[in-house]
Design a protein around this motif. Sequence first.
Motif, short mmCIF file in Angstrom:
data_model
loop_
_atom_site.label_atom_id
_atom_site.label_comp_id
_atom_site.label_asym_id
_atom_site.label_seq_id
_atom_site.Cartn_x
_atom_site.Cartn_y
_atom_site.Cartn_z
N SER A 6 1.29 13.88 -32.79
CA SER A 6 -0.03 14.84 -33.16
C SER A 6 -0.51 14.44 -34.73
O SER A 6 -1.69 14.98 -34.74
N PHE A 46 -5.94 12.01 -33.40
CA PHE A 46 -7.21 12.07 -33.72
C PHE A 46 -7.76 11.18 -34.54
O PHE A 46 -9.00 11.15 -34.73
N LEU A 47 -6.84 10.18 -35.04
CA LEU A 47 -7.14 9.17 -35.80
C LEU A 47 -7.70 7.76 -34.94
O LEU A 47 -7.94 6.82 -35.95
N SER A 84 -5.72 27.13 -37.70
CA SER A 84 -4.34 26.81 -37.55
C SER A 84 -3.42 26.56 -38.90
O SER A 84 -2.49 27.07 -38.97
N ARG A 89 -0.55 21.86 -36.03
CA ARG A 89 -1.45 21.80 -37.12
C ARG A 89 -1.90 20.59 -37.35
O ARG A 89 -3.30 20.13 -37.96
N HIS A 90 -1.05 19.32 -37.04
CA HIS A 90 -1.63 18.37 -37.36
C HIS A 90 -2.61 17.70 -36.50
O HIS A 90 -3.36 16.71 -36.89
N PHE A 91 -2.93 18.23 -35.36
CA PHE A 91 -3.95 17.97 -34.80
C PHE A 91 -5.20 18.19 -35.40
O PHE A 91 -6.40 17.67 -35.39
N LEU A 92 -5.33 19.54 -36.24
CA LEU A 92 -6.51 19.67 -36.87
C LEU A 92 -6.59 18.84 -37.96
O LEU A 92 -7.78 18.59 -38.41
N TYR A 93 -5.74 18.33 -38.78
CA TYR A 93 -5.69 17.57 -39.67
C TYR A 93 -6.13 16.47 -39.35
O TYR A 93 -7.02 15.74 -40.17
N GLY A 94 -5.68 15.63 -38.28
CA GLY A 94 -6.22 14.51 -37.57
C GLY A 94 -7.70 14.65 -37.41
O GLY A 94 -8.50 13.58 -37.69
N MET A 95 -8.05 15.71 -36.86
CA MET A 95 -9.77 15.97 -36.38
C MET A 95 -10.31 15.99 -37.95
O MET A 95 -11.32 15.43 -37.81
N MET A 115 -9.80 14.48 -40.40
CA MET A 115 -9.63 13.40 -41.35
C MET A 115 -10.21 12.00 -40.48
O MET A 115 -10.28 10.93 -40.78
N LEU A 141 0.60 11.84 -42.59
CA LEU A 141 0.02 12.90 -42.67
C LEU A 141 0.83 14.19 -42.78
O LEU A 141 1.07 14.69 -41.63
#
Lengths: 100, 216
Positions: free
Chosen positions: A16, A20-21, A40, B69-75, B77, B96
């Motif tokens: 997770s 997206f990185l 979120s 919520r880490h999906f959002l943080y990843g997006m 960043m 992260l």
Amino acid sequence: MIWLTIISMAALVFASRYLFLEPKLPVRLSKNTLTFLSYSAPAVLTAIFAPIVFIQEGKLDLSLDNSYLICAIVATILAYTTRNVLLTTLVSMGLFFIIH
Amino acid sequence: MILPLTIAVIPWGILAGSFALDAGLSPLESQAMSAIVFAGAAQLVAVGMIKSGIGLTSILITTLLITSRHFLYGMAMREQISPMPLKWRLTLGFLLTDELFAIANQGKQHKLDPWFAFGGGFSFYVGWNIATAAGIIAGQSLPNLDSWGLDFAIAATFIAIVIPSVKKPSILLCVLVSLVSSLMCVLLDIQGGLLIAALLGMASGTLYAKLTGEKT
């Protein structure tokens, strides 16, 4: 069983965080999805801390005897007025360990 | 910002260590949880579920919910981190957390210094693991550690992160809906209450922003 739980949780959490990185990931999220996702962090964090603050021994506790609630109110006021994370966490935690 | 968040992580780490031990994990398993999973909220909730004898599938679904919520943080960043070399992406990806996201998104700098992010993230990692070890040791000698209220550190940290993020009425609504529904779910003993509450909050915020034409 515990180790399987730990390793599968670790894989899930890392996936997770990393997904997206990854530059090769073709991101095609609609604007609506992104808007939805933008809520979120506050939604999840609130859903985690609210029961800690408001519920004591399985019951809603809105009384002044609830030191979690008192210190959470202090933290909220500090966070709102100062926007300073250091001050907010240290003062509210310090107060909590004194009165709890 | 790095120091206060590292300090805030300590009581929470102690709780994670002692709580894991209390749930029946061995000291090694308790420490491994912090060293490998490295996710405070997910660890505490999962350990609680292990203690109640809830199955792996439910634990993983709940973990996915908490960690989503880490999906959002990843997006958020992605622009800064995805052009970095693989070793930085993997390292910063592993580190992260809410805390790292908070320090990396302070101020207006557009270029993220990977060493700064690493310094912060690694500081939280070390603090978290030392605190967990302390919790494991203390948990063996102080059986009623859970009555010390160490969990208030979680609330204090999250309040310090959430409150300054409430910059629009839709976020306020999201927070209020999430707050009230999370309490309802716990009081009514509804499984998956965290997921339900978070999704209700997110949906309310999104809907409010859409209906009022609020600027994003």
